[in-house]
Structure formats: C-alpha cells, structure tokens
Design a protein around this motif. Sequence first.
Motif, PDB file in Angstrom:
ATOM      1  N   TYR A 117       0.830  -1.206   0.000  1.00 52.21           N
ATOM      2  CA  TYR A 117       0.000   0.000   0.000  1.00 52.21           C
ATOM      3  C   TYR A 117       0.866   1.257   0.000  1.00 52.21           C
ATOM      4  CZ  TYR A 117      -4.163  -2.786   0.739  1.00 52.21           C
ATOM      5  OH  TYR A 117      -5.181  -3.684   0.563  1.00 52.21           O
ATOM      6  N   ASN A 118       0.476   2.184  -0.836  1.00 57.52           N
ATOM      7  CA  ASN A 118       1.099   3.504  -0.905  1.00 57.52           C
ATOM      8  C   ASN A 118       0.069   4.462  -1.504  1.00 57.52           C
ATOM      9  OD1 ASN A 118       1.154   3.080  -3.749  1.00 57.52           O
ATOM     10  ND2 ASN A 118       3.126   2.021  -3.542  1.00 57.52           N
ATOM     11  N   ALA A 119       0.475   5.670  -1.789  1.00 53.87           N
ATOM     12  CA  ALA A 119      -0.464   6.663  -2.313  1.00 53.87           C
ATOM     13  C   ALA A 119      -1.045   6.230  -3.664  1.00 53.87           C
ATOM     14  CB  ALA A 119       0.225   8.021  -2.439  1.00 53.87           C
ATOM     15  N   ALA A 120      -0.207   5.584  -4.476  1.00 55.35           N
ATOM     16  CA  ALA A 120      -0.668   5.162  -5.791  1.00 55.35           C
ATOM     17  C   ALA A 120      -1.704   4.045  -5.700  1.00 55.35           C
ATOM     18  CB  ALA A 120       0.516   4.711  -6.642  1.00 55.35           C
ATOM     19  N   THR A 121      -1.453   3.061  -4.826  1.00 53.57           N
ATOM     20  CA  THR A 121      -2.432   1.974  -4.692  1.00 53.57           C
ATOM     21  C   THR A 121      -3.736   2.492  -4.094  1.00 53.57           C
ATOM     22  OG1 THR A 121      -1.465   1.366  -2.540  1.00 53.57           O
ATOM     23  CG2 THR A 121      -0.712   0.146  -4.495  1.00 53.57           C
ATOM     24  N   TRP A 122      -3.630   3.485  -3.193  1.00 58.86           N
ATOM     25  CA  TRP A 122      -4.856   4.086  -2.658  1.00 58.86           C
ATOM     26  C   TRP A 122      -5.660   4.736  -3.766  1.00 58.86           C
ATOM     27  CZ3 TRP A 122      -6.643   9.084  -2.919  1.00 58.86           C
ATOM     28  CH2 TRP A 122      -7.791   9.360  -2.161  1.00 58.86           C
ATOM     29  N   LEU A 123      -4.965   5.437  -4.683  1.00 62.25           N
ATOM     30  CA  LEU A 123      -5.650   6.099  -5.788  1.00 62.25           C
ATOM     31  C   LEU A 123      -6.253   5.074  -6.745  1.00 62.25           C
ATOM     32  CD1 LEU A 123      -6.401   8.779  -7.037  1.00 62.25           C
ATOM     33  CD2 LEU A 123      -4.174   8.834  -8.186  1.00 62.25           C
ATOM     34  N   VAL A 124      -5.568   3.953  -6.944  1.00 58.06           N
ATOM     35  CA  VAL A 124      -6.119   2.887  -7.784  1.00 58.06           C
ATOM     36  C   VAL A 124      -7.405   2.341  -7.167  1.00 58.06           C
ATOM     37  CG1 VAL A 124      -5.766   0.550  -8.655  1.00 58.06           C
ATOM     38  CG2 VAL A 124      -3.912   2.219  -8.810  1.00 58.06           C
ATOM     39  N   GLU A 125      -7.365   2.064  -5.876  1.00 58.23           N
ATOM     40  CA  GLU A 125      -8.555   1.538  -5.207  1.00 58.23           C
ATOM     41  C   GLU A 125      -9.701   2.543  -5.246  1.00 58.23           C
ATOM     42  OE1 GLU A 125      -7.095   0.421  -1.324  1.00 58.23           O
ATOM     43  OE2 GLU A 125      -6.997  -1.687  -1.947  1.00 58.23           O
ATOM     44  N   TYR A 126      -9.382   3.814  -5.119  1.00 58.90           N
ATOM     45  CA  TYR A 126     -10.420   4.835  -5.215  1.00 58.90           C
ATOM     46  C   TYR A 126     -11.008   4.856  -6.628  1.00 58.90           C
ATOM     47  CZ  TYR A 126     -12.765   9.336  -5.238  1.00 58.90           C
ATOM     48  OH  TYR A 126     -13.701  10.342  -5.383  1.00 58.90           O
ATOM     49  N   THR A 127     -10.139   4.727  -7.625  1.00 59.11           N
ATOM     50  CA  THR A 127     -10.607   4.672  -9.013  1.00 59.11           C
ATOM     51  C   THR A 127     -11.525   3.477  -9.225  1.00 59.11           C
ATOM     52  OG1 THR A 127      -8.577   5.738  -9.809  1.00 59.11           O
ATOM     53  CG2 THR A 127      -9.878   4.510 -11.421  1.00 59.11           C
ATOM     54  N   TYR A 128     -11.143   2.332  -8.674  1.00 56.19           N
ATOM     55  CA  TYR A 128     -11.991   1.146  -8.763  1.00 56.19           C
ATOM     56  C   TYR A 128     -13.363   1.392  -8.134  1.00 56.19           C
ATOM     57  CZ  TYR A 128      -7.895  -1.776  -9.967  1.00 56.19           C
ATOM     58  OH  TYR A 128      -6.812  -2.348 -10.576  1.00 56.19           O
ATOM     59  N   SER A 129     -13.376   2.145  -7.024  1.00 56.57           N
ATOM     60  CA  SER A 129     -14.624   2.334  -6.283  1.00 56.57           C
ATOM     61  C   SER A 129     -15.620   3.221  -7.024  1.00 56.57           C
ATOM     62  CB  SER A 129     -14.331   2.943  -4.901  1.00 56.57           C
ATOM     63  OG  SER A 129     -13.883   4.285  -5.012  1.00 56.57           O
ATOM     64  N   ILE A 130     -15.127   4.136  -7.862  1.00 58.44           N
ATOM     65  CA  ILE A 130     -16.030   5.035  -8.562  1.00 58.44           C
ATOM     66  C   ILE A 130     -16.267   4.611 -10.005  1.00 58.44           C
ATOM     67  CG2 ILE A 130     -15.411   6.996  -7.108  1.00 58.44           C
ATOM     68  CD1 ILE A 130     -13.620   8.012  -9.333  1.00 58.44           C
ATOM     69  N   ASP A 131     -15.480   3.674 -10.503  1.00 59.68           N
ATOM     70  CA  ASP A 131     -15.620   3.208 -11.882  1.00 59.68           C
ATOM     71  C   ASP A 131     -15.585   1.685 -11.873  1.00 59.68           C
ATOM     72  OD1 ASP A 131     -15.809   3.010 -14.591  1.00 59.68           O
ATOM     73  OD2 ASP A 131     -13.944   4.068 -15.043  1.00 59.68           O
ATOM     74  N   THR A 132     -16.710   1.061 -12.132  1.00 56.57           N
ATOM     75  CA  THR A 132     -16.800  -0.388 -12.015  1.00 56.57           C
ATOM     76  C   THR A 132     -15.996  -1.090 -13.103  1.00 56.57           C
ATOM     77  OG1 THR A 132     -18.740  -0.620 -13.456  1.00 56.57           O
ATOM     78  CG2 THR A 132     -19.135  -0.056 -11.140  1.00 56.57           C
ATOM     79  N   ASN A 133     -15.947  -2.404 -13.008  1.00 54.92           N
ATOM     80  CA  ASN A 133     -15.225  -3.200 -14.006  1.00 54.92           C
ATOM     81  C   ASN A 133     -16.133  -3.618 -15.154  1.00 54.92           C
ATOM     82  OD1 ASN A 133     -16.701  -4.905 -12.250  1.00 54.92           O
ATOM     83  ND2 ASN A 133     -15.475  -6.663 -12.875  1.00 54.92           N
ATOM     84  N   THR A 134     -17.305  -2.988 -15.264  1.00 49.19           N
ATOM     85  CA  THR A 134     -18.205  -3.247 -16.392  1.00 49.19           C
ATOM     86  C   THR A 134     -18.166  -2.069 -17.361  1.00 49.19           C
ATOM     87  OG1 THR A 134     -20.074  -2.306 -15.167  1.00 49.19           O
ATOM     88  CG2 THR A 134     -19.730  -4.689 -15.009  1.00 49.19           C
TER      89      THR A 134
END
Length: 220
Positions: A117-134
């Motif tokens: 975990y770092n700032a980049a992985t946090w931003l990735v997880e945030y991106t995942y949370s607002i933009d689904t995988n569909t």
Amino acid sequence: MKQLKEFLHRRPSAWFMLYIPVYVLTFFAVERLVPTTGYWVSYIPWDDLIPFCEYFVVFYCMWYPLLIGAALYLFLRDDRSFRLYAWFLIVAFTGTLLFCLLFPNGQDLRPAVMAHYNAATWLVEYTYSIDTNTNVFPSVHVVGAIGAAWAVRKTPSLRHRPAIRRAVAVLAALICLSTLFIKQHAVLDAASGLGLALAVGVPLYSSRRLHHFRPAIERE
C-alpha cells in the motif's frame, strides 16, 4: 440570463458543452442497467503478460485534464477545430454507451488484494470504487485520449508548435497504456478503443463538409 444568451449568440459552439452532463448522467444510468454478473468478459492470454503497476494511475487520471484542457484551448483559439473535436467525442462516446447497453461486458483482471500500500495503490482503489469493471469494451479512456491528441495535431494554430503536439501525443499514449497497467481495462478494450477512434476520426477529419459545419443557431 441575458449575458448567457448574448454569449451563446456570439459563440454558438458552446452548445456542444451540454453534451457533458448528458453523457455523465447516461453513463451512470448504463452502469446501473448493466448486470454485475453474467456479462461478456473481455480477456485474452496477453492480459496475463501485462504486470500490475499502480504508478500508472497518475497517467490514468491525466485523462480528465487532457480532455478538458484540449476542449478549452480549442474553444478559445480555434472554433472549427473545437467543433470537430466535439463531434468526435459525441459520436464515439455515445456509440460506446449504446454498445455497452446492448452488449453488457466487463473484465475480471483487478487484483483482489494489493501486494503493498502507498499513495498510488490508494488512488487505484479509489478509481476502482467510482468506476466499475463493467462497460469497459471499448475503452472510453483510449478513445478520448486519442481524440484529444488527434484534435491537437489537426489544429492549425499548433502546426508550428511541434513540442506541444508531441507532448500531447506522448501523454495520450501513456494514458492508453495506463488502462492496462492498472488493470482497469483488458487488451481487447484498448484495441477496440483504438479501432473506434480510427473509425470515427478518419472520416470526420477527412470530410470537408464537416470541417465547415456550423450549428443552425450560428447561421441565423
């Protein structure tokens, strides 16, 4: 209100801006309509060869300022180029939404747990949370990045500014790659995004009639 009417009368191309809220609302509506399971999965073995690299999320997020920055520059400096850029996004983005609505799709490449975990992985997880995988095929990120780079390249006022054109092209390429490295899109998503961008951009930028297209309100 009077000032707004006067502005729209002077710059009727501003009406194209209305597509932004329409697209955003439609996008989230399609997100809700597409099932979270049972969708077609965009996957080929090549996807397994691409490593996850969270630092590419920086370029992924640069998609938004790239599209907005290109739109603002063209709107202020080259009205014809702005109209072409607007039509590119309207046709390509609307086509993508319709395709995803009729043909639900998604990808299952996202890491279940981050290795660290770092700032980049946090931003990735945030991106995942607002933009689904569909709704990933074709990739709107790829389409938009190519469209912005294409618009900048075709803008007459920038023909003698090769450094800017090259910088935008490099940024667009990194944005396209970022969709793969943060596992937001699969190879097929990126490839179909490239295909759609070419399918829309080639006839659009080669049509002299569209080069001189003006909204009806501008001709009054």
